[in-house]
Design a protein around this motif. Structure first.
Motif, PDB file in Angstrom:
ATOM      1  N   SER A 199      90.102  23.972  42.274  1.00  0.00           N
ATOM      2  CA  SER A 199      88.792  24.307  41.705  1.00  0.00           C
ATOM      3  C   SER A 199      88.622  25.801  41.455  1.00  0.00           C
ATOM      4  O   SER A 199      87.659  26.208  40.805  1.00  0.00           O
ATOM      5  N   ILE A 204      93.602  13.323  43.640  1.00  0.00           N
ATOM      6  CA  ILE A 204      93.878  13.628  45.048  1.00  0.00           C
ATOM      7  C   ILE A 204      92.599  13.577  45.877  1.00  0.00           C
ATOM      8  O   ILE A 204      92.652  13.348  47.093  1.00  0.00           O
ATOM      9  N   GLY A 205      91.428  13.748  45.235  1.00  0.00           N
ATOM     10  CA  GLY A 205      90.171  13.568  45.954  1.00  0.00           C
ATOM     11  C   GLY A 205      89.989  12.120  46.392  1.00  0.00           C
ATOM     12  O   GLY A 205      89.572  11.842  47.523  1.00  0.00           O
ATOM     13  N   TYR A 214      92.113  19.300  36.543  1.00  0.00           N
ATOM     14  CA  TYR A 214      90.947  18.496  36.900  1.00  0.00           C
ATOM     15  C   TYR A 214      91.320  17.028  37.072  1.00  0.00           C
ATOM     16  O   TYR A 214      90.746  16.335  37.914  1.00  0.00           O
ATOM     17  N   THR A 224      94.210  16.004  38.240  1.00  0.00           N
ATOM     18  CA  THR A 224      94.845  15.983  39.559  1.00  0.00           C
ATOM     19  C   THR A 224      93.805  16.132  40.662  1.00  0.00           C
ATOM     20  O   THR A 224      93.876  15.453  41.700  1.00  0.00           O
ATOM     21  N   HIS A 225      92.847  17.009  40.447  1.00  0.00           N
ATOM     22  CA  HIS A 225      91.743  17.228  41.394  1.00  0.00           C
ATOM     23  C   HIS A 225      91.026  15.914  41.691  1.00  0.00           C
ATOM     24  O   HIS A 225      90.740  15.592  42.853  1.00  0.00           O
ATOM     25  N   ARG A 226      90.773  15.144  40.663  1.00  0.00           N
ATOM     26  CA  ARG A 226      90.064  13.873  40.835  1.00  0.00           C
ATOM     27  C   ARG A 226      90.930  12.849  41.579  1.00  0.00           C
ATOM     28  O   ARG A 226      90.448  12.154  42.485  1.00  0.00           O
ATOM     29  N   CYS A 284      94.026  21.065  48.783  1.00  0.00           N
ATOM     30  CA  CYS A 284      94.621  21.216  47.452  1.00  0.00           C
ATOM     31  C   CYS A 284      93.572  21.038  46.369  1.00  0.00           C
ATOM     32  O   CYS A 284      93.558  21.767  45.358  1.00  0.00           O
ATOM     33  N   SER A 285      92.671  20.079  46.557  1.00  0.00           N
ATOM     34  CA  SER A 285      91.611  19.842  45.589  1.00  0.00           C
ATOM     35  C   SER A 285      90.707  21.061  45.451  1.00  0.00           C
ATOM     36  O   SER A 285      90.313  21.444  44.337  1.00  0.00           O
TER      37      SER A 285
END
Length: 419
Positions: free
Chosen positions: A54, A77-78, A71, A73-75, A49-50
């Protein structure tokens, strides 16, 4: 504002995988094997998902409320993926169960690939979350996550059947995720920048008080954007390699593209001191969903410092006859720091529906809820709020507005952070 659709989609994917993994677990699995491989699968799905986020796909911006929220959310879930992966690594059995043929269930190369993936994941996560690392170093080193993903895919595909059944219902879901993740990874590294680049030349570099306005002229089709959106600016030439995001300050109907950049670091200082007309620039975008057109007729636009830029684009694009009643609260340290103040006064007078409220802290005037209570003609709950500026100011205002009973859905902010 972060929208729920995207977050719910990720949560739904994790829930579906979890149900499939537990319900259709092989009879040979004990609770430990089922639980730890479940955590590993969730970590892999979160990583996928991450990577999909991107790609900056427009449909995902709609689901999450803009690239800035993607971004965020990206951070998050990472970090969650790393935590799940760590628990999986320390909890999963390190040896085959008694009676299992090692020739049919080899631990190599799956175990070494998984260990390498975890090591690089921790290193990559440290780099990603360390704000002391300069952006010019952070951006290329962050790509170590691509290597992590490839290693984890290899770990999954070569895992012993006694632990992971690739062709089970949950296994098929992970296979599909791996395919989507690999495609997204290749696109984000090799294809996205070429597809989204719009070429411009530098027409002017205007020095303002503690800021720089860069005026760009299109060499082909003009970037199609909405007021309040931003784009990534990449200047051609030695020493200008990495792209930087900036809000577009011109109106869409303007024949030029304008970016107003506050001097904050080495790159923006170099723009101010070294950038010359005639150079070439690639602009990638537009991004963001900081749109005030769909809100109510009573609006507060609150800008702190360089946070004026999205509102500058909006007010430059606005036409007489707009039915909205807008109060533009412009907070700055002092009058000379308030860039474009004369233009704002002129536009407000021309439009008729915009009330400009300049606030200068050196005069004791701050952007606070108590001030708004005194100056606004209607109750606070009757307005939609659009705010852009320093993070402490925005967070404080949001807290105070909620305390006054303003619904969260009526407070719109732009989280302009990409690391």
């Amino acid at each position: 504002m972060l929208k729920r659709q995207g977050v719910l989609a990720i949560a739904g994917l994790i829930a579906i995988f979890s149900v499939l993994h537990v319900v259709f677990a092989p009879d040979t699995h004990d609770p430990r094997a089922t639980g730890t491989t479940l955590l590993g699968g969730i970590a892999f799905l979160l990583m996928t998902c991450s990577i999909v986020l991107s790609t900056r796909a427009p449909v995902l911006e709609d689901w999450f409320g803009g690239l800035d929220r993607m971004y965020q959310t990206h951070r998050v879930i990472g970090v969650l993926a790393a935590l799940f992966a760590l628990v999986h690594f320390f909890g999963v059995p390190k040896e085959l169960p008694a009676g299992i043929d090692p020739a049919q269930n080899p631990l190599v190369p799956s175990a070494p690939l998984g260990m390498l993936g975890l090591i690089f994941l921790v290193i990559g996560l440290f780099i990603a979350l360390n704000r002391k690392i300069r952006y010019s170093l952070w951006r290329p080193t962050h790509k170590i996550m691509a290597l992590v993903y490839i290693l984890i895919v290899g770990h999954f595909f070569t895992a012993p059947q006694v632990f992971v059944v690739q062709f089970s219902p949950s296994g098929f879901l992970l296979l599909a995720a791996a395919g989507l993740g690999i495609v997204s990874l290749v696109y984000s590294i090799f294809g996205m920048n070429k597809r989204t680049a719009v070429p411009y030349t530098i027409e002017a570099v205007n020095t303002l008080e503690r800021a720089t306005e860069v005026v760009l002229k299109p060499t082909g089709p003009h970037l199609d954007f909405k007021p309040g959106q931003f784009a990534f600016v990449e200047i051609a030439g030695k020493g200008w390699s990495e792209p930087h995001p900036f809000t577009i300050s011109s109106a869409p109907s303007d024949g030029h593209l304008k970016f107003t950049m506050k001097v904050l670091g080495d790159w923006t200082r170099k723009v101010r001191e070294e950038l010359q007309p005639g150079g070439h620039v690639n602009v990638r975008g537009p991004y963001g969903r900081f749109d005030a057109t769909g809100a109510g007729d009573k609006q507060i636009w609150l800008a702190g410092g360089i946070g004026l830029t999205p509102f500058l684009s909006k007010i430059r694009a606005m036409q007489p006859g707009d039915k909205r009643q807008i109060h533009l609260v412009y907070a700055a340290r002092e009058a000379q720091d308030a860039i474009f103040l004369d233009e704002l006064k002129e536009r407000a007078a021309q439009l008729g529906n915009v009330t400009l409220v300049p606030l200068f802290s050196d005069e004791g005037n701050f952007a606070r809820v108590e001030m708004m209570k005194q100056k606004l003609p209607n109750p606070l709950k009757s307005y939609d709020y659009f705010m852009c500026g320093p993070k402490p100011m925005i967070e404080g205002l949001m807290k105070d507005l909620k305390a006054e009973g303003v619904p969260r859905r009526k407070i719109h902010t732009e989280a302009f952070e990409f690391r």
